[in-house]
Design an enzyme around this catalytic site. Structure first.
Site, PDB file in Angstrom:
ATOM      1  CD  GLU A 108     -38.110   4.926 -95.634  1.00 54.07           C
ATOM      2  OE1 GLU A 108     -39.249   5.190 -95.203  1.00 54.07           O
ATOM      3  OE2 GLU A 108     -37.220   4.451 -94.903  1.00 54.07           O
ATOM      4  CD  GLU A 109     -35.155   3.362 -92.499  1.00 57.26           C
ATOM      5  OE1 GLU A 109     -35.837   4.132 -91.803  1.00 57.26           O
ATOM      6  OE2 GLU A 109     -35.434   2.162 -92.659  1.00 57.26           O
TER       7      GLU A 109
ATOM      8  CG  ASP B 120     -36.656  -0.724 -92.508  1.00 59.18           C
ATOM      9  OD1 ASP B 120     -36.901  -0.369 -93.668  1.00 59.18           O
ATOM     10  OD2 ASP B 120     -36.819   0.018 -91.525  1.00 59.18           O
TER      11      ASP B 120
ATOM     12  CG  ASP C 153     -40.028   0.059 -96.168  1.00 57.88           C
ATOM     13  OD1 ASP C 153     -39.225  -0.697 -95.598  1.00 57.88           O
ATOM     14  OD2 ASP C 153     -40.053   1.288 -95.973  1.00 57.88           O
TER      15      ASP C 153
ATOM     16  CG  HIS D 161     -35.558   1.502 -87.490  1.00 59.14           C
ATOM     17  ND1 HIS D 161     -36.316   2.648 -87.365  1.00 59.14           N
ATOM     18  CD2 HIS D 161     -35.676   1.124 -88.787  1.00 59.14           C
ATOM     19  CE1 HIS D 161     -36.868   2.947 -88.512  1.00 59.14           C
ATOM     20  NE2 HIS D 161     -36.498   2.032 -89.405  1.00 59.14           N
TER      21      HIS D 161
ATOM     22  CG  HIS E  72     -35.889   1.937 -97.958  1.00 61.52           C
ATOM     23  ND1 HIS E  72     -34.891   1.793 -97.027  1.00 61.52           N
ATOM     24  CD2 HIS E  72     -37.042   1.664 -97.314  1.00 61.52           C
ATOM     25  CE1 HIS E  72     -35.423   1.458 -95.863  1.00 61.52           C
ATOM     26  NE2 HIS E  72     -36.730   1.366 -96.008  1.00 61.52           N
TER      27      HIS E  72
HETATM   28 ZN   LIG Z   1     -38.045   0.847 -94.466  1.00 63.48          ZN
END
Ligand SMILES: [Zn+2]
Length: 467
Positions: free
Chosen positions: A328-329, A294, A356, A426, A282
């Protein structure tokens, strides 16, 4: 990491890893052992992937040039424009952006300041999808608990307070429920805001954001993550009987949905162009760090795998399609748009593969498919024994391919060395310097070998059980 998975609870994540599959539709592989048939091609792919740092360099260019890529941001769309132009330059076919409408959450200005027992600026990040506070912020006493279980016993103390869930990290699947549900759990007991300890297995004062969700039966109160260090400090103060008071200010807002795109490119199959192997990652990220792990890394590994197959002049019988999913997030709208745009072709999708979990040292694959397909995957993975990456475990599914698995498409994901992913993800620390060019190149090799062999081999992996 998946919002859809979180909404359906950690139990579903576990259930997916043991998904029941069926062998209906599986075809017998060639009499020639698959590994022997593809050994020479796999050796070329491996040598090509490991011959330089092109994947690492491309990922660095992406992340350094565009930075983070939150849905709704100009940087996400600029990154997608660049990717599509580069894919054309790579000589890939049918390069296009496939439209998806995505949520547009913005963080705004935010802060959390300890007022008592001493003035101190806390390390915080608002959680994705949270509402904001009034402009003056929310100042209140903090009730600190370790778990939902402790909160259930003490919820009569929560009214008018900020509740901090200082839950220790057990595993992502187990602990992420605090990020997702803290706000509504606290709101139902009359709390006016919520805080969590960041969902992370290690910390150097870096708070971690991520998606949260509101229960429709509860008031929407703002919620933010504190660094592990700061959450534990407030917990100690509270345990000593100190009056802990915090002022939380968050300018978070959800604006109307905006258009984005899945970036798509292909090598069209030479004999069965309507049969498709999909691989990708993603391209969106959170709005902190660079989204290098990510999931810029997974996106670039899949893209580079397809570029390498093309560059080596390999001509698979089936079509190989790289898809860099958007959103995606905080919505998975890219994954759902792909499923719906290609609804009539999904019975001819022979495999969907996503990375991922960071592009760390790869160990092998996980596969959700019939038992017979697991055997085929092990045969293919044996071609990676030279780099110690031939393990194949049944189960697993990443967020963007999960809707395809639900329609019967066999799903594969990369198993990578997992120690460090949740230190960074994140957070501001999700940056290029944590990655190793050799690891990234090995991830490219794994994706290239699996995608090419499955796209070219005589039989298929069969169909996964639909549910
Ligand atoms: Zn991810």
């Amino acid at each position: 990491m998946s919002l859809r998975k979180l909404e359906r609870g950690a139990a579903v994540v576990l259930a997916l890893s043991t998904i029941v599959t069926t062998s209906i539709g599986a075809q017998t592989p060639s009499a020639t052992p698959l590994a022997d048939r593809y050994r020479a091609d796999a050796t070329r792919l491996l040598a090509g992937a490991l011959s330089d740092s092109s994947a690492y360099n491309r990922l660095a260019r992406l992340t350094d040039t565009f930075g983070h890529r939150l849905s709704g941001s100009a940087s996400l769309e600029a990154a997608i424009d660049w990717i599509l132009a580069e894919m054309k330059r790579d000589g890939l076919q049918n390069v296009r952006g496939e439209k998806a409408m995505v949520p547009h959450w913005v963080r705004g200005e935010e802060s959390a300041v300890l007022v008592r027992p001493r003035p101190y600026k806390l390390h915080m990040l608002g959680l994705g999808r949270s509402v904001g506070t009034p402009a003056a912020g929310i100042t209140a006493k903090v009730l600190v608990v370790s778990s939902f279980e402790e909160f259930a016993k003490r919820q009569s103390e929560a009214k008018g307070k900020i509740v901090l869930f200082d839950a220790p990290f057990v595993s992502y699947g187990e602990t992420v429920r605090y990020r997702f549900s803290a706000a509504s759990t606290a709101a139902k007991a009359g709390a006016i805001a919520a805080l969590i300890r960041s969902v992370s297995s290690n910390s150097m004062q870096n708070p971690h954001t991520g998606a949260m969700g509101y229960d429709s039966t509860a008031a929407k109160i703002p919620v933010a993550a504190l660094s592990v260090e700061d959450a534990m400090m407030l917990h100690r103060m509270s345990d000593r009987g100190d009056d802990v008071v915090v002022t939380l200010k968050m300018g978070a807002r959800t604006l109307p949905d905006v258009p984005s795109r899945n970036a798509v490119a292909e090598i069209v199959g030479s004999e069965k162009p309507d049969e498709v192997v999909v691989l990708g990652g993603h391209i969106d990220s959170w709005d902190v760090g660079q989204g290098a792990m990510d999931d810029g890394g997974g996106s670039v590994a899949a893209w580079e795998a397809v570029r390498l197959i093309k560059q080596l002049g390999l001509k698979p019988r089936r079509t190989i399609r790289v898809v860099l999913w958007t959103n995606e997030e905080n919505g998975s709208r890219g994954a759902l748009a792909y499923r719906d745009t290609h609804a009539n072709e999904l019975n001819k999708h022979v495999m969907a593969m996503e990375s991922d979990n960071g592009v760390f040292k790869p160990l092998g694959y996980r596969i959700s498919a019939p038992d017979s397909a697991v055997t085929i995957a092990r045969d293919i993975a044996s071609l990676l024994s030279g780099i110690g990456a031939s393990s194949v475990a049944p189960g697993g599914s990443e967020a963007d391919v999960e809707p395809l698995l639900e329609r019967g498409v066999p799903v594969v994901d990369l198993a990578v060395e997992g120690t460090r992913y949740f230190w960074y993800h994140h957070s501001e620390a999700d940056t290029m310097d944590k990655l190793n060019p050799r690891d990234v190149a090995e991830c490219v090799a794994l994706m290239a070998v699996m995608a090419y062999v499955v796209a070219d081999m005589p039989g298929t992996l069969g169909r996964a059980a639909t549910h």
